[in-house]
Design a protein around this motif. Structure first.
Motif, PDB file in Angstrom:
ATOM      1  N   MET A   1       0.852  -1.165   0.000  1.00  0.00           N
ATOM      2  CA  MET A   1       0.000   0.000   0.000  1.00  0.00           C
ATOM      3  C   MET A   1       0.903   1.235   0.000  1.00  0.00           C
ATOM      4  O   MET A   1       1.798   1.343   0.824  1.00  0.00           O
ATOM      5  N   ASN A   2       0.657   2.140  -0.918  1.00  0.00           N
ATOM      6  CA  ASN A   2       1.444   3.374  -0.948  1.00  0.00           C
ATOM      7  C   ASN A   2       0.735   4.461  -0.137  1.00  0.00           C
ATOM      8  O   ASN A   2      -0.368   4.267   0.368  1.00  0.00           O
ATOM      9  N   LEU A   3       1.376   5.605  -0.027  1.00  0.00           N
ATOM     10  CA  LEU A   3       0.851   6.688   0.805  1.00  0.00           C
ATOM     11  C   LEU A   3      -0.506   7.198   0.319  1.00  0.00           C
ATOM     12  O   LEU A   3      -1.399   7.472   1.124  1.00  0.00           O
ATOM     13  N   GLN A   4      -0.687   7.300  -1.002  1.00  0.00           N
ATOM     14  CA  GLN A   4      -1.961   7.778  -1.548  1.00  0.00           C
ATOM     15  C   GLN A   4      -3.090   6.778  -1.250  1.00  0.00           C
ATOM     16  O   GLN A   4      -4.207   7.186  -0.904  1.00  0.00           O
ATOM     17  N   GLU A   5      -2.801   5.495  -1.384  1.00  0.00           N
ATOM     18  CA  GLU A   5      -3.808   4.476  -1.068  1.00  0.00           C
ATOM     19  C   GLU A   5      -4.146   4.503   0.420  1.00  0.00           C
ATOM     20  O   GLU A   5      -5.325   4.420   0.795  1.00  0.00           O
ATOM     21  N   LEU A   6      -3.122   4.647   1.255  1.00  0.00           N
ATOM     22  CA  LEU A   6      -3.335   4.724   2.691  1.00  0.00           C
ATOM     23  C   LEU A   6      -4.242   5.906   3.032  1.00  0.00           C
ATOM     24  O   LEU A   6      -5.186   5.770   3.815  1.00  0.00           O
ATOM     25  N   ASN A   7      -3.993   7.043   2.429  1.00  0.00           N
ATOM     26  CA  ASN A   7      -4.814   8.221   2.672  1.00  0.00           C
ATOM     27  C   ASN A   7      -6.253   7.987   2.218  1.00  0.00           C
ATOM     28  O   ASN A   7      -7.202   8.346   2.931  1.00  0.00           O
ATOM     29  N   ALA A   8      -6.437   7.379   1.062  1.00  0.00           N
ATOM     30  CA  ALA A   8      -7.793   7.102   0.559  1.00  0.00           C
ATOM     31  C   ALA A   8      -8.547   6.159   1.494  1.00  0.00           C
ATOM     32  O   ALA A   8      -9.724   6.392   1.806  1.00  0.00           O
ATOM     33  N   TYR A   9      -7.886   5.105   1.973  1.00  0.00           N
ATOM     34  CA  TYR A   9      -8.527   4.180   2.915  1.00  0.00           C
ATOM     35  C   TYR A   9      -8.832   4.874   4.240  1.00  0.00           C
ATOM     36  O   TYR A   9      -9.875   4.628   4.852  1.00  0.00           O
ATOM     37  N   ALA A  10      -7.934   5.755   4.676  1.00  0.00           N
ATOM     38  CA  ALA A  10      -8.163   6.489   5.930  1.00  0.00           C
ATOM     39  C   ALA A  10      -9.368   7.406   5.810  1.00  0.00           C
ATOM     40  O   ALA A  10     -10.215   7.459   6.705  1.00  0.00           O
ATOM     41  N   ILE A  11      -9.465   8.124   4.704  1.00  0.00           N
ATOM     42  CA  ILE A  11     -10.605   9.026   4.479  1.00  0.00           C
ATOM     43  C   ILE A  11     -11.908   8.237   4.417  1.00  0.00           C
ATOM     44  O   ILE A  11     -12.941   8.681   4.930  1.00  0.00           O
ATOM     45  N   ALA A  12     -11.852   7.035   3.838  1.00  0.00           N
ATOM     46  CA  ALA A  12     -13.041   6.184   3.731  1.00  0.00           C
ATOM     47  C   ALA A  12     -13.396   5.499   5.049  1.00  0.00           C
ATOM     48  O   ALA A  12     -14.423   4.826   5.136  1.00  0.00           O
ATOM     49  N   PHE A  64      -3.626  13.470   7.387  1.00  0.00           N
ATOM     50  CA  PHE A  64      -4.556  12.334   7.414  1.00  0.00           C
ATOM     51  C   PHE A  64      -5.637  12.541   8.465  1.00  0.00           C
ATOM     52  O   PHE A  64      -5.451  13.303   9.420  1.00  0.00           O
ATOM     53  N   PRO A  65      -6.771  11.838   8.329  1.00  0.00           N
ATOM     54  CA  PRO A  65      -7.796  11.881   9.380  1.00  0.00           C
ATOM     55  C   PRO A  65      -7.248  11.295  10.690  1.00  0.00           C
ATOM     56  O   PRO A  65      -6.250  10.580  10.680  1.00  0.00           O
ATOM     57  N   HIS A  66      -7.918  11.573  11.807  1.00  0.00           N
ATOM     58  CA  HIS A  66      -7.525  11.012  13.104  1.00  0.00           C
ATOM     59  C   HIS A  66      -7.647   9.501  13.061  1.00  0.00           C
ATOM     60  O   HIS A  66      -8.687   8.965  12.676  1.00  0.00           O
ATOM     61  N   LEU A  67      -6.572   8.820  13.473  1.00  0.00           N
ATOM     62  CA  LEU A  67      -6.544   7.358  13.519  1.00  0.00           C
ATOM     63  C   LEU A  67      -5.810   6.911  14.776  1.00  0.00           C
ATOM     64  O   LEU A  67      -4.865   7.577  15.199  1.00  0.00           O
ATOM     65  N   PRO A  68      -6.201   5.770  15.362  1.00  0.00           N
ATOM     66  CA  PRO A  68      -5.392   5.222  16.456  1.00  0.00           C
ATOM     67  C   PRO A  68      -3.981   4.940  15.923  1.00  0.00           C
ATOM     68  O   PRO A  68      -3.818   4.378  14.843  1.00  0.00           O
ATOM     69  N   PHE A  69      -2.979   5.345  16.692  1.00  0.00           N
ATOM     70  CA  PHE A  69      -1.587   5.288  16.241  1.00  0.00           C
ATOM     71  C   PHE A  69      -0.756   4.675  17.360  1.00  0.00           C
ATOM     72  O   PHE A  69      -0.756   5.167  18.485  1.00  0.00           O
ATOM     73  N   ASN A  70      -0.046   3.568  17.056  1.00  0.00           N
ATOM     74  CA  ASN A  70       0.716   2.836  18.061  1.00  0.00           C
ATOM     75  C   ASN A  70       2.177   2.703  17.651  1.00  0.00           C
ATOM     76  O   ASN A  70       2.486   2.568  16.468  1.00  0.00           O
ATOM     77  N   LEU A  71       3.035   2.677  18.657  1.00  0.00           N
ATOM     78  CA  LEU A  71       4.438   2.354  18.457  1.00  0.00           C
ATOM     79  C   LEU A  71       4.606   0.908  18.899  1.00  0.00           C
ATOM     80  O   LEU A  71       4.223   0.548  20.013  1.00  0.00           O
ATOM     81  N   VAL A  72       5.158   0.073  18.032  1.00  0.00           N
ATOM     82  CA  VAL A  72       5.313  -1.351  18.314  1.00  0.00           C
ATOM     83  C   VAL A  72       6.801  -1.681  18.359  1.00  0.00           C
ATOM     84  O   VAL A  72       7.530  -1.433  17.403  1.00  0.00           O
ATOM     85  N   HIS A  73       7.222  -2.249  19.492  1.00  0.00           N
ATOM     86  CA  HIS A  73       8.603  -2.707  19.661  1.00  0.00           C
ATOM     87  C   HIS A  73       8.591  -4.231  19.628  1.00  0.00           C
ATOM     88  O   HIS A  73       7.885  -4.853  20.417  1.00  0.00           O
ATOM     89  N   THR A  74       9.362  -4.811  18.733  1.00  0.00           N
ATOM     90  CA  THR A  74       9.481  -6.265  18.722  1.00  0.00           C
ATOM     91  C   THR A  74      10.486  -6.666  19.792  1.00  0.00           C
ATOM     92  O   THR A  74      11.422  -5.933  20.083  1.00  0.00           O
ATOM     93  N   SER A  75      10.277  -7.821  20.400  1.00  0.00           N
ATOM     94  CA  SER A  75      11.154  -8.278  21.469  1.00  0.00           C
ATOM     95  C   SER A  75      12.383  -8.963  20.879  1.00  0.00           C
ATOM     96  O   SER A  75      12.265  -9.917  20.120  1.00  0.00           O
ATOM     97  N   VAL A  76      13.563  -8.452  21.226  1.00  0.00           N
ATOM     98  CA  VAL A  76      14.798  -9.072  20.761  1.00  0.00           C
ATOM     99  C   VAL A  76      15.584  -9.670  21.930  1.00  0.00           C
ATOM    100  O   VAL A  76      16.652 -10.209  21.739  1.00  0.00           O
TER     101      VAL A  76
END
Length: 99
Positions: A1-12, A64-76
């Motif tokens: 998914m590119n940035l434009q597609e991401l924005n379109a899905y977010a708006i929708a 972009f519209p308001h969306l839940p936004f998370n930082l994910v750390h993988t366990s190493v």
């Protein structure tokens, strides 16, 4: 998914959440979650889009519209200690709504 597609899905209203995944070496990857599936952000050449920081992600997504936004750390930890992978979930920290 590119940035434009991401924005379109977010708006929708189709994006459930955005996850910024912290990778080894100071690299961050952005993925959109829709209906339980992950869709990584790609650049114009179809390659994985690498971000430098949380602030870089916020700058990229500022319109972009308001969306839940998370930082994910993988366990190493287990891999560093030579114990192999674990079944533990990655650390997921909400960093607010992205806008």
């Amino acid at each position: 998914m590119n940035l434009q597609e991401l924005n379109a899905y977010a708006i929708a209203g189709k994006i459930d959440e955005l996850n910024l995944i912290s990778m080894e070496g100071g690299i961050y990857l952005l993925e959109a979650r829709m209906h339980g599936a992950a869709y990584p952000l790609s650049d114009a050449h179809g390659q994985t889009f690498h971000l430098r920081s949380v602030e870089h992600a916020r700058e990229l997504l500022h319109s972009f519209p308001h969306l839940p936004f998370n930082l994910v750390h993988t366990s190493v930890h287990d891999e560093m200690c030579g114990l192999g992978g674990s079944t533990e979930e990655s650390l997921k920290v909400p960093i607010g709504c992205q806008h």
